[in-house]
Design a protein around this motif. Structure first.
Motif, mmCIF file in Angstrom:
data_model
loop_
_atom_site.group_PDB
_atom_site.id
_atom_site.type_symbol
_atom_site.label_atom_id
_atom_site.label_comp_id
_atom_site.label_asym_id
_atom_site.label_seq_id
_atom_site.Cartn_x
_atom_site.Cartn_y
_atom_site.Cartn_z
ATOM 1 N N LEU A 70 0.835 -1.199 0.000
ATOM 2 C CA LEU A 70 0.000 0.000 0.000
ATOM 3 C C LEU A 70 0.872 1.251 0.000
ATOM 4 O O LEU A 70 0.640 2.182 -0.777
ATOM 5 C CB LEU A 70 -0.946 -0.008 1.200
ATOM 6 N N ARG A 117 1.064 4.001 -3.094
ATOM 7 C CA ARG A 117 0.806 5.431 -2.861
ATOM 8 C C ARG A 117 1.968 6.288 -3.333
ATOM 9 O O ARG A 117 1.765 7.356 -3.897
ATOM 10 C CB ARG A 117 0.521 5.679 -1.379
ATOM 11 N N ARG A 142 -6.518 5.359 -8.671
ATOM 12 C CA ARG A 142 -7.468 5.775 -7.642
ATOM 13 C C ARG A 142 -7.513 4.710 -6.546
ATOM 14 O O ARG A 142 -7.715 3.529 -6.836
ATOM 15 C CB ARG A 142 -8.840 5.951 -8.265
ATOM 16 N N GLU A 143 -7.318 5.148 -5.321
ATOM 17 C CA GLU A 143 -7.414 4.249 -4.173
ATOM 18 C C GLU A 143 -8.832 4.332 -3.631
ATOM 19 O O GLU A 143 -9.257 5.359 -3.105
ATOM 20 C CB GLU A 143 -6.412 4.674 -3.091
ATOM 21 N N SER A 145 -10.118 2.130 -1.350
ATOM 22 C CA SER A 145 -9.966 1.824 0.074
ATOM 23 C C SER A 145 -8.540 1.310 0.241
ATOM 24 O O SER A 145 -7.847 1.115 -0.754
ATOM 25 C CB SER A 145 -11.000 0.774 0.507
ATOM 26 N N PRO A 146 -8.097 1.069 1.465
ATOM 27 C CA PRO A 146 -6.726 0.561 1.633
ATOM 28 C C PRO A 146 -6.482 -0.812 0.994
ATOM 29 O O PRO A 146 -5.353 -1.247 0.891
ATOM 30 C CB PRO A 146 -6.545 0.498 3.149
ATOM 31 N N SER A 186 -8.435 -1.759 -2.025
ATOM 32 C CA SER A 186 -9.108 -1.762 -3.316
ATOM 33 C C SER A 186 -8.631 -0.570 -4.151
ATOM 34 O O SER A 186 -8.633 0.564 -3.675
ATOM 35 C CB SER A 186 -10.623 -1.696 -3.098
ATOM 36 N N PHE A 187 -8.260 -0.856 -5.414
ATOM 37 C CA PHE A 187 -7.648 0.166 -6.270
ATOM 38 C C PHE A 187 -8.195 0.079 -7.687
ATOM 39 O O PHE A 187 -8.545 -1.007 -8.161
ATOM 40 C CB PHE A 187 -6.121 -0.036 -6.311
ATOM 41 N N TYR A 207 -7.359 1.505 -11.781
ATOM 42 C CA TYR A 207 -6.402 2.161 -12.666
ATOM 43 C C TYR A 207 -7.019 2.233 -14.050
ATOM 44 O O TYR A 207 -7.522 1.237 -14.580
ATOM 45 C CB TYR A 207 -5.064 1.411 -12.720
ATOM 46 N N SER A 262 -8.948 -5.736 -5.956
ATOM 47 C CA SER A 262 -9.254 -5.734 -4.517
ATOM 48 C C SER A 262 -8.505 -6.901 -3.868
ATOM 49 O O SER A 262 -8.521 -8.016 -4.388
ATOM 50 C CB SER A 262 -10.754 -5.895 -4.280
ATOM 51 N N THR A 273 0.006 -5.891 -7.499
ATOM 52 C CA THR A 273 -0.939 -4.893 -7.983
ATOM 53 C C THR A 273 -0.279 -3.976 -9.009
ATOM 54 O O THR A 273 -0.811 -3.781 -10.104
ATOM 55 C CB THR A 273 -1.530 -4.073 -6.817
#
Length: 193
Positions: A11, A15, A25-26, A28-29, A31-32, A34, A50, A97
């Motif tokens: 994570l 970032r 775009r994040e 949630s911590p 789930s991303f 692109y 996710s 990821t």
């Protein structure tokens, strides 16, 4: 290291790598999203990854169900997801990821080679049927009723009562004005009572 420690490290790395990248775009911590391709590009698509509780030892959940992808056929989506799943199997047990997003960016043209945008809206030309007017002269000519704008209808309604009748004396001001004009034009001095 535990799965949670691996996820925390990944994570932080995501970032820092994607800081300022408008495509990333994040959600949630864990789930991303692109966006692969530029805004307005008909071959652009959005990947959502996710993490499960035991990721990276277990595969992440990869999705293309975002509204952004509504012009992509389900066959093309399934093809992209299948190729990404192959990459997941290769990298299972490692932070992947970033690797998956980069793999999708590098292979965008190959992924979208069979893509033909689906229009989710119906073209106007298929809704409206255009008819050519009948050129034969008609023996009966219909009188067209004068069409009033909303403002004209409102003004007319303000002048009339609930029955559509003009109130008594509605044009008295005009009669007085015309009389004054006629008198002043004749040059005589009269007093109106």
């Amino acid at each position: 290291m535990s799965a949670n420690e691996d996820q925390e490290m990944e994570l932080e790395a995501l970032r820092s790598i994607y800081e300022g990248d408008e495509s990333f775009r994040e959600l949630s911590p864990v789930s991303f999203q692109y966006r692969i391709g530029e805004n307005g590009d008909p071959k652009a698509f959005l990947i959502e990854i996710s993490w499960t509780e035991t990721y990276p030892q277990t595969p992440p959940i990869i999705s293309m169900n975002a509204f952004f992808n509504n012009t992509i056929s389900s066959a093309v989506k399934q093809s992209i997801l299948a190729k990404l799943q192959e990459a997941v199997e290769i990298h299972l047990g490692t932070a992947m990821t970033y690797t998956l997003f980069e793999y999708a960016k590098d292979n965008k043209e190959q992924f979208m080679e069979n893509h033909h945008p689906i229009n989710s809206t119906i073209p106007i030309s298929s809704i409206i049927s255009v008819e050519t007017p009948n050129t034969a002269p008609s023996s009966k000519k219909k009188d067209k009723k004068e069409q009033l704008s909303k403002a004209q209808k409102r003004k007319l309604a303000d002048k009339t009562d609930h029955k559509g009748q003009l109130p008594r004396g509605w044009n008295w001001v005009d009669v007085v004005k015309k009389t004054e004009t006629a008198i002043s034009a004749s040059g005589t001095n009269c007093v109106l009572l």
